[in-house]
Enzyme design. Structure first.
Site, PDB file in Angstrom:
ATOM      1  N   GLU A 111       0.807  -1.236   0.000  1.00 30.51           N
ATOM      2  CA  GLU A 111       0.000   0.000   0.000  1.00 30.51           C
ATOM      3  C   GLU A 111       0.837   1.282   0.000  1.00 30.51           C
ATOM      4  O   GLU A 111       0.904   1.995   1.011  1.00 30.51           O
ATOM      5  CB  GLU A 111      -0.951   0.011   1.192  1.00 30.51           C
ATOM      6  CG  GLU A 111      -1.935  -1.139   1.197  1.00 30.51           C
ATOM      7  CD  GLU A 111      -3.034  -0.979   2.254  1.00 30.51           C
ATOM      8  OE1 GLU A 111      -2.960  -0.045   3.063  1.00 30.51           O
ATOM      9  OE2 GLU A 111      -3.963  -1.794   2.240  1.00 30.51           O
ATOM     10  N   GLU A 141      -5.590  -8.641   1.068  1.00 27.39           N
ATOM     11  CA  GLU A 141      -6.264  -8.239   2.310  1.00 27.39           C
ATOM     12  C   GLU A 141      -7.715  -7.949   1.997  1.00 27.39           C
ATOM     13  O   GLU A 141      -8.026  -7.284   1.006  1.00 27.39           O
ATOM     14  CB  GLU A 141      -5.676  -6.953   2.919  1.00 27.39           C
ATOM     15  CG  GLU A 141      -4.324  -7.112   3.546  1.00 27.39           C
ATOM     16  CD  GLU A 141      -3.805  -5.800   4.166  1.00 27.39           C
ATOM     17  OE1 GLU A 141      -4.623  -4.932   4.539  1.00 27.39           O
ATOM     18  OE2 GLU A 141      -2.580  -5.667   4.260  1.00 27.39           O
TER      19      GLU A 141
HETATM   20  C1  FCB Z   1      -4.541  -1.945   5.532  1.00 28.81           C
HETATM   21  C2  FCB Z   1      -3.183  -2.309   6.064  1.00 28.81           C
HETATM   22  C3  FCB Z   1      -3.206  -3.332   7.168  1.00 28.81           C
HETATM   23  C4  FCB Z   1      -4.358  -3.115   8.114  1.00 28.81           C
HETATM   24  C5  FCB Z   1      -5.657  -2.974   7.355  1.00 28.81           C
HETATM   25  C6  FCB Z   1      -6.874  -2.801   8.226  1.00 28.81           C
HETATM   26  O1  FCB Z   1      -4.510  -0.667   5.010  1.00 28.81           O
HETATM   27  O2  FCB Z   1      -2.371  -2.811   5.035  1.00 28.81           O
HETATM   28  O3  FCB Z   1      -1.972  -3.307   7.815  1.00 28.81           O
HETATM   29  O4  FCB Z   1      -4.109  -2.037   8.932  1.00 28.81           O
HETATM   30  O5  FCB Z   1      -5.574  -1.903   6.471  1.00 28.81           O
END
Ligand code: FCB
Length: 457
Positions: free
Chosen positions: A167, A363
């Site tokens: 990110e 994620e």
């Molecule tokens: C993302 C991050 C991760 C976590 C989630 C909720 O942006 O990569 O580390 O904090 O959000």
């Protein structure tokens, strides 16, 4: 055939990140990261929380791997802490830090779980901040690549799947320019948008140099990916006009045109660059070639989306605000827009024009107001609702032929949620921070059943 079935070779996993779970912040030669320093300043994180102890995973990794076995995942995404491997950011390698990841990876492999290592999940060495201002300085891209060579040459005999950077928008734009409470990330506030864009440009360069470093240092075949959190535009209806509007809006939504476009196409999106005007970063000759490395996969972190509709006036689309009371999970930004998974994947294929690129959801998950009930259970039906609807959207993408290959839930267990500290719980396992006891939530059982049946249940 049961509905919402995934193909036989679909890969299920869970994700975490070093600073959020490891603890052991000054053990075995690790030196501070910018997150240690940031958390130590009063008022920066909620309740003054820090990752100094976190889930104590550094000492408890073996029992955490057993939980993964119980869950039934075959893939685990974790991150490697740069300040454990090269504590001063550049220079000598700390073998004791490397040894921790060897122990972890060996344990995973013993249990039939494939390791996927993220090389940078925001915890850059404080020493580089002190020396030259971290991401403000182009030098960091070179120092990152050095660290990457060091770890890949040592761990590449047992790790094949590498993710360079997690990110880019978050530790650059949200770190150097955001004005929010709690602040999102460490990073000196800089004076102009151009300087902010320069930090993400340096991160893109770091990604490109790291891809080259991984391939040069890996002793065997490996896969290389970037993990991006694209902003997903979702057509409010699936009429042709609204779909076209969502596609038109995509490069202009948040930072897409300046992060995922250069990484996947070798150029900042032209219309987006125009929109940036004098805020655009300085791009040196050859930079875009470095940034645009061949990738084996793309990792997408997707949690939410923005609805878009077609309109008659220029620019032909409108991004819609959400009404008061719109359903949201337990974060200010976590609006419930489950179609985001489908559209995020489809945009990479169609809007960015990379249908060839295998995609992993690296994620997806949510924070909920989890409580241990009188029976000692956490019945998080809200998280199950969230995951079920998002996985349905993922399954739709696969069914329509988009190249989605795997899914990592965020997160295996509750952990240090950055500036929100321990107040926000994203795990499918409840962490009791007083005792370090792990208590699988109802969503853990639900996800295990999805994996067992290889479909959304
Ligand atoms: C993302 C991050 C991760 C976590 C989630 C909720 O942006 O990569 O580390 O904090 O959000």
């Amino acid at each position: 055939m049961p509905s919402y079935q995934f193909p036989d070779d679909f890969q299920w996993g869970a994700a975490t990140a070093a600073y959020q779970i490891e603890g052991a912040a000054s053990e075995d030669g690790r030196k501070p990261s910018v997150w240690d320093s940031f958390s130590a300043i009063a008022g920066r994180t909620l309740n003054g929380d820090s990752g100094a102890i976190a889930c104590d995973h550094y000492h408890r990794y073996e029992s955490d791997v057993k939980l993964m076995v119980e869950l039934g995942i075959r893939h685990y995404r974790f991150s490697i802490a740069w300040p454990r491997i090269v504590p001063d950011g550049r220079g000598s390698v700390n073998e004791a830090g490397v040894d921790f990841y060897k122990r972890l990876v060996d344990c995973l492999i013993r249990h039939g779980i494939t390791p996927h290592a993220t090389l940078f999940h925001w915890d850059s060495p404080q020493a580089l901040e002190d020396q030259y201002g971290s991401w403000r300085n182009r030098q960091i891209a070179h120092d990152f690549a050095e660290y990457v060579s060091a770890i890949v040459s040592r761990l590449g005999d047992r790790v094949q799947h590498w993710m360079t950077i997690n990110e880019i928008p978050c530790f650059t734009h949200l770190g150097y320019s955001a004005n929010q409470t709690p602040p999102h990330a460490p990073g000196t506030r800089v004076g102009s948008s151009k300087e902010v864009w320069q930090t993400s440009h340096h991160a893109l360069l770091a990604h490109g140099l790291a891809c080259q470093a991984i391939r040069a240092a890996s002793p065997g075949p490996c896969s290389v990916s970037l993990v991006d959190n694209i902003a997903v535009t979702v057509p409010i209806t699936e009429s042709e006009a609204d779909i076209a509007a969502a596609q038109q809006a995509f490069p202009h939504c948040w930072l897409n045109g300046g992060i995922v476009f250069p990484a996947l196409t070798g150029a900042y999106h032209a219309g987006f660059l125009e929109q940036l005007g004098s805020a655009a970063p300085e791009i040196q000759t050859g930079d875009l070639e470095i940034i645009h490395q061949p990738l084996d996969r793309l990792g997408l972190n997707i949690y939410t989306g923005t609805y878009v509709r077609a309109i008659d006036q220029a620019p032909g689309y409108e991004c819609l605000d959400l009404p008061q009371g719109y359903p949201r999970l337990h974060m200010p930004w976590l609006n419930f827009v489950p179609e985001c998974l489908y559209w995020g994947i489809r945009h990479i294929s169609e809007t960015v024009g990379r249908p060839d690129l295998p995609i992993w959801i690296t994620e997806n998950g949510c924070a909920a107001q989890d409580v241990l009930d009188a029976k000692g259970e956490v019945i998080d039906t809200d998280r199950i609702l969230y995951l079920r609807q998002h996985l349905r959207a993922a399954q739709r993408a696969v069914a329509e032929g988009y190249p989605l290959k795997g899914y990592f839930v965020w997160s295996l267990m509750d952990n240090f949620e950055w500036a929100w500290g321990y107040d926000r719980r994203f795990g499918i396992v409840y962490t009791d921070y007083r005792t370090q006891q792990r208590i699988p939530k109802a969503s853990f059982g639900w996800y295990a059943e999805c994996i067992r049946q290889n479909r959304v249940v």
